[in-house]
Design a protein around this motif. Structure first.
Motif, PDB file in Angstrom:
ATOM      1  N   ASP A   1       1.586   5.524  -9.819  1.00  0.00           N
ATOM      2  CA  ASP A   1       1.679   4.094 -10.135  1.00  0.00           C
ATOM      3  C   ASP A   1       0.742   3.264  -9.256  1.00  0.00           C
ATOM      4  O   ASP A   1       0.083   2.342  -9.736  1.00  0.00           O
ATOM      5  CB  ASP A   1       3.111   3.597  -9.974  1.00  0.00           C
ATOM      6  CG  ASP A   1       4.052   4.140 -11.039  1.00  0.00           C
ATOM      7  OD1 ASP A   1       3.572   4.731 -12.042  1.00  0.00           O
ATOM      8  OD2 ASP A   1       5.278   3.987 -10.861  1.00  0.00           O
ATOM      9  N   PHE A   2       0.674   3.588  -7.955  1.00  0.00           N
ATOM     10  CA  PHE A   2      -0.205   2.847  -7.050  1.00  0.00           C
ATOM     11  C   PHE A   2      -1.660   3.060  -7.427  1.00  0.00           C
ATOM     12  O   PHE A   2      -2.439   2.108  -7.492  1.00  0.00           O
ATOM     13  CB  PHE A   2       0.041   3.264  -5.590  1.00  0.00           C
ATOM     14  CG  PHE A   2      -0.868   2.571  -4.621  1.00  0.00           C
ATOM     15  CD1 PHE A   2      -0.721   1.218  -4.350  1.00  0.00           C
ATOM     16  CD2 PHE A   2      -1.885   3.260  -3.992  1.00  0.00           C
ATOM     17  CE1 PHE A   2      -1.572   0.569  -3.471  1.00  0.00           C
ATOM     18  CE2 PHE A   2      -2.741   2.629  -3.108  1.00  0.00           C
ATOM     19  CZ  PHE A   2      -2.579   1.271  -2.842  1.00  0.00           C
TER      20      PHE A   2
ATOM     21  N   ASN B   1      -3.418   8.671   5.269  1.00  0.00           N
ATOM     22  CA  ASN B   1      -2.714   8.829   3.985  1.00  0.00           C
ATOM     23  C   ASN B   1      -2.702   7.528   3.194  1.00  0.00           C
ATOM     24  O   ASN B   1      -2.807   7.540   1.966  1.00  0.00           O
ATOM     25  CB  ASN B   1      -1.286   9.311   4.212  1.00  0.00           C
ATOM     26  CG  ASN B   1      -1.217  10.720   4.732  1.00  0.00           C
ATOM     27  OD1 ASN B   1      -2.142  11.501   4.532  1.00  0.00           O
ATOM     28  ND2 ASN B   1      -0.156  11.047   5.428  1.00  0.00           N
ATOM     29  N   ALA B   2      -2.570   6.405   3.898  1.00  0.00           N
ATOM     30  CA  ALA B   2      -2.593   5.108   3.221  1.00  0.00           C
ATOM     31  C   ALA B   2      -3.959   4.860   2.584  1.00  0.00           C
ATOM     32  O   ALA B   2      -4.060   4.414   1.440  1.00  0.00           O
ATOM     33  CB  ALA B   2      -2.246   3.999   4.214  1.00  0.00           C
ATOM     34  N   ALA B   3      -5.017   5.175   3.317  1.00  0.00           N
ATOM     35  CA  ALA B   3      -6.371   4.966   2.786  1.00  0.00           C
ATOM     36  C   ALA B   3      -6.689   5.929   1.649  1.00  0.00           C
ATOM     37  O   ALA B   3      -7.405   5.563   0.707  1.00  0.00           O
ATOM     38  CB  ALA B   3      -7.390   5.120   3.900  1.00  0.00           C
TER      39      ALA B   3
ATOM     40  N   PRO C   1       1.743  -8.474   2.097  1.00  0.00           N
ATOM     41  CA  PRO C   1       1.323  -7.067   2.130  1.00  0.00           C
ATOM     42  C   PRO C   1       0.173  -6.881   1.139  1.00  0.00           C
ATOM     43  O   PRO C   1       0.241  -7.348  -0.005  1.00  0.00           O
ATOM     44  CB  PRO C   1       2.570  -6.309   1.695  1.00  0.00           C
ATOM     45  CG  PRO C   1       3.695  -7.204   2.098  1.00  0.00           C
ATOM     46  CD  PRO C   1       3.175  -8.605   1.865  1.00  0.00           C
ATOM     47  N   SER C   2      -0.893  -6.249   1.611  1.00  0.00           N
ATOM     48  CA  SER C   2      -2.107  -6.163   0.800  1.00  0.00           C
ATOM     49  C   SER C   2      -3.098  -5.218   1.453  1.00  0.00           C
ATOM     50  O   SER C   2      -2.831  -4.656   2.513  1.00  0.00           O
ATOM     51  CB  SER C   2      -2.749  -7.550   0.681  1.00  0.00           C
ATOM     52  OG  SER C   2      -3.078  -8.058   1.963  1.00  0.00           O
TER      53      SER C   2
ATOM     54  N   VAL D   1       0.849  -1.189   0.000  1.00  0.00           N
ATOM     55  CA  VAL D   1       0.000   0.000   0.000  1.00  0.00           C
ATOM     56  C   VAL D   1       0.883   1.236   0.000  1.00  0.00           C
ATOM     57  O   VAL D   1       1.764   1.380   0.844  1.00  0.00           O
ATOM     58  CB  VAL D   1      -0.956   0.010   1.214  1.00  0.00           C
ATOM     59  CG1 VAL D   1      -1.739   1.313   1.270  1.00  0.00           C
ATOM     60  CG2 VAL D   1      -1.895  -1.179   1.163  1.00  0.00           C
ATOM     61  N   GLN D   2       0.661   2.081  -0.980  1.00  0.00           N
ATOM     62  CA  GLN D   2       1.439   3.321  -1.124  1.00  0.00           C
ATOM     63  C   GLN D   2       0.622   4.476  -0.578  1.00  0.00           C
ATOM     64  O   GLN D   2      -0.443   4.775  -1.115  1.00  0.00           O
ATOM     65  CB  GLN D   2       1.764   3.563  -2.609  1.00  0.00           C
ATOM     66  CG  GLN D   2       2.439   4.864  -2.910  1.00  0.00           C
ATOM     67  CD  GLN D   2       3.824   4.963  -2.303  1.00  0.00           C
ATOM     68  OE1 GLN D   2       4.594   4.028  -2.342  1.00  0.00           O
ATOM     69  NE2 GLN D   2       4.132   6.103  -1.732  1.00  0.00           N
TER      70      GLN D   2
END
Length: 127
Positions: A33-34, A82-84, A117-118, A12-13
């Motif tokens: 890209d993410f 920020n990840a979400a 990681p997911s 997760v970016q």
């Protein structure tokens, strides 16, 4: 009513702030890209018209644990919001028309000790 769910194995970016170079703003490559990866994945799974209704979203994010980290809770970077944000922005105009429709959200951040990681997401339309 559940309208979308799935799990994407990837790192997760977190959403990065736009950069300014010579007076022009741009989104950093890692974020672009993410978001492209997530939106492409969602387009394959969700073939309907984007929802226009109020929504509830649940996201579970799994991050690699640093070898030196023995904590039970994932309290290190990235910040959960920020990840979400990178995930939510990627689903605009695919699962929902705009992420402003999200009126209820549950975010969870875990170590990926037993999974890759997911992230997993479930989206519900509310009446």
């Amino acid at each position: 009513m559940k309208i979308f769910s799935g799990t994407l194995e990837c790192k997760v970016q977190p959403k990065q702030r736009p950069r300014v170079f010579r007076g022009h703003g741009y989104t950093p490559k890692e974020t672009r890209d993410f978001e492209k990866l997530v939106s492409g994945w969602a387009k394959k799974l969700y073939k309907k018209k984007p929802s226009e209704k109020p929504l509830k979203v649940i996201i579970d994010m799994y991050f690699e644990r640093a070898k030196s980290n023995k904590k039970k809770a994932h309290t290190q970077t990235p910040d959960i919001d920020n990840a979400a944000k990178g995930i939510l922005d990627s689903l605009n105009e695919i699962v929902w028309a705009d992420d402003k429709q999200i009126v209820e959200i549950q975010l969870n951040k875990y170590f990926a000790d037993y999974v890759s990681p997911s992230f997993s997401i479930v989206v519900y339309e509310l009446n």
